[in-house]
Write an enzyme that holds these catalytic residues in place. Structure first.
Site, mmCIF file in Angstrom:
data_model
loop_
_atom_site.group_PDB
_atom_site.id
_atom_site.type_symbol
_atom_site.label_atom_id
_atom_site.label_comp_id
_atom_site.label_asym_id
_atom_site.label_seq_id
_atom_site.Cartn_x
_atom_site.Cartn_y
_atom_site.Cartn_z
ATOM 1 N N SER A 228 0.851 -1.406 0.077
ATOM 2 C CA SER A 228 0.075 0.077 0.098
ATOM 3 C C SER A 228 0.893 1.114 0.084
ATOM 4 O O SER A 228 1.790 1.355 -0.905
ATOM 5 C CB SER A 228 -1.073 0.006 1.251
ATOM 6 N N ASP A 455 -8.809 -4.431 -5.947
ATOM 7 C CA ASP A 455 -8.491 -3.600 -4.959
ATOM 8 C C ASP A 455 -9.072 -2.447 -4.788
ATOM 9 O O ASP A 455 -9.246 -1.418 -5.456
ATOM 10 C CB ASP A 455 -6.700 -3.210 -5.122
ATOM 11 N N HIS A 485 -7.544 -5.885 -0.427
ATOM 12 C CA HIS A 485 -6.531 -4.716 -0.532
ATOM 13 C C HIS A 485 -5.064 -5.585 -0.496
ATOM 14 O O HIS A 485 -4.644 -6.221 0.749
ATOM 15 C CB HIS A 485 -6.722 -3.815 0.540
#
Length: 534
Positions: A228, A455, A485
């Site tokens: 991320s 995602d 995610h």
């Protein structure tokens, strides 16, 4: 205001060449001779590893890591423009490689946020990386401004309860004033309590800290797994120190081509896509699904109806706190981060439609970093401080309202909240550094870039853009056609096999490889397809 609205939140990857080195001692240190960095400062000294204490409340709390985990502190310059000036401590944690004879060095993790504590996250997530621990010391850290590393502090716990209960999608002029006044109050508290560190918590400084961490670990190259926001941090590191990149993986990729508005709009589309996938899964299960609606669109319409009802009249939540439209939307977003949370989302929506909001509020609390005792980690404060130190964008009330129709078109469920969150840095006491981060890394070893088509927080197209911006011969794209995610943490054998093969053996997959978990045999690559809109 929701933390997921600010760039990418997180919950793990970077890849590069065949070069790895072992540390010079069992301690992971280097010899004591004085070495000098390019800026004239002395290189980082070896770390002193000790047993770990329990995570602090600002790191999310919890129990101390089990035996075998070690912690250390590294002093780094507060201001890299004054490398021999004041220093601040960066907290680290590690679990040593199981096979000492085949040890490759350290593998440094950043799990995202920005604002997530590596100290508290890595021990709980380590089971997902057991294959990598065979030959790597698993290492993570609290970046500057986070957890145990000079944490940014803003409002106290009771003030945060009130702040997160405010309406984050105002409609009337009175609600707009309450919303903007709340942002000002929050920012004044951040400046009052953390003015000293606010100018220095940006991503470029964190990347420079990572090179000091590399030195202190005794590694010639930085082997890195960024997830991320950790992909943005890794990209900036690769830009600053391309020759120091070892084997690196970026998973759940933040799009380096998007400014704050574009990134938020992309998230609106991403969360709406994920909600639609959740709703369709519920429909496909027939009578097993607890939610009313015979189509995904009908389930989504009922979610919007619930939001409107909560905006008019909140329902019982946890303790004396009510489930509001804002907290319900936060809870829905939190559950979309992982397909494993879909059953909780289904149950939470079903209960909320029946007048009970405890489960959705618990999910919202998890997103905001609140524990069952009412204590908040500093993920929200750090998230704001890091994002606002990075992004130059400062949107007026008029600019924000003008963009709301585009956000609503992108997502009738999340659009308003993500649109209004554009004002999160308006009035911030520190100017931002960039429109978009520079991640060009000519001369870097290969970096494995993993994108997930489902995602919600870091939309799939970001992986393609990261590969392009890293430059020719650096980024190697791998696609996972899944949900949630990130990709590696899904447990998919194809993704994990490709990542492990690179990190452990230096073998990158063929660029454009696609992993499909559905009915395809596990681990079988299929022909790549272009992303939507490409």
């Amino acid at each position: 205001m929701s933390t997921y609205a600010l760039r990418a939140t997180a919950t793990a990857a970077l890849a590069a060449a065949l070069l790895t080195t072992s540390a010079c001692s069992d301690d992971g240190g280097v010899n004591g001779s004085e070495k000098v960095n390019a800026d004239g400062s002395r290189q980082a000294k070896p770390l002193k590893w000790e047993d770990c204490p329990a995570p602090t409340p600002l790191e999310g709390g919890g129990q101390a890591p089990p035996k075998g985990w070690q912690c250390a502190t590294l002093d780094v310059p507060l201001d890299y423009a004054k490398p021999e000036g004041e220093t601040i401590p960066i907290a680290l944690i590690r679990a040593k490689a199981r096979d000492k004879d085949k040890r490759l060095g350290s593998l440094v993790f950043n799990f995202g946020g920005p604002g997530g504590s590596g100290i508290s996250t890595l021990p709980g997530a380590a089971k997902d990386y057991e294959a990598l621990r065979e030959r790597y010391d698993l290492v993570s850290f609290d970046p500057r401004g986070v957890g145990r590393s000079v944490p940014v502090r803003c409002l106290d716990d009771k003030q945060l309860d009130a702040y997160y209960a405010q309406d984050s999608s105002p409609v009337t002029p009175e609600q707009e004033k309450t919303f903007t006044d709340g942002i000002k109050q929050y920012q004044r508290a951040c400046e009052r309590n953390s003015a000293k560190v606010l100018p220095y918590v940006g991503t470029e400084n964190a990347a420079r800290d990572m090179d000091r961490i590399r030195q202190a670990l005794g590694d010639e190259k930085l082997n890195y797994f960024g997830i991320s926001y950790g992909t943005e941090l890794g990209g900036v590191y690769a830009h600053l120190f391309p020759k120091n990149v070892g084997r690196a993986v970026f998973d759940a990729v933040v799009d380096p081509t998007k400014n704050s508005e574009e990134g938020a709009l992309g998230q609106a589309k991403g969360f709406q896509l994920a909600l639609g996938n959740f709703a369709q899964d519920c429909v496909d299960r027939g009578d097993e699904c607890k939610l009313q609606g015979s189509t995904a669109k009908e389930i989504e319409a009922n979610v919007i109806k619930l939001q409107k009802e909560l905006a008019a009249k909140p329902i019982p939540g946890i303790g004396d706190r009510k489930l509001t439209e804002t907290s319900a939307t936060n809870g829905i977003a939190q559950a979309l981060y992982s397909k494993e949370l879909w059953p909780l989302l289904e149950q939470g929506l079903d209960e909320a439609e029946g007048g009970q909001g405890q489960l959705l509020m618990a999910l919202s609390d998890a997103l905001n970093g609140r524990d069952e005792h009412g204590q908040y980690s500093n993920i929200g404060a750090a998230n704001s401080a890091i994002n606002c130190a990075d992004a130059k964008d400062r949107y007026t009330l008029e600019q924000t309202k003008a963009q709301l129709p585009a956000f609503r078109a992108a997502s009738p469920v999340f659009g308003d909240f993500l649109g209004w969150a554009m004002m999160s840095c308006t009035g911030w006491p520190v100017p931002g550094a960039w429109e978009t981060p520079d991640v060009s890394a000519p001369g870097s070893a290969p970096i494995l870039v993993v994108g997930n088509t489902g995602d919600p927080a870091t939309p799939y197209e970001g992986a393609r853009h990261m590969v392009e911006r890293l430059g020719k011969g650096v980024g190697v794209e791998l696609t996972y056609k899944g949900e949630g995610h990130g990709a590696y943490n899904s447990g998919d054998a194809c993704v994990q096999g490709a990542v492990n093969s690179y990190l452990l053996d230096g073998k990158t997959p063929k660029a454009g490889t696609v992993c499909t978990p559905a009915k395809e045999p596990t681990g079988t690559p299929v022909a790549p397809e272009p992303p939507e809109g490409a």
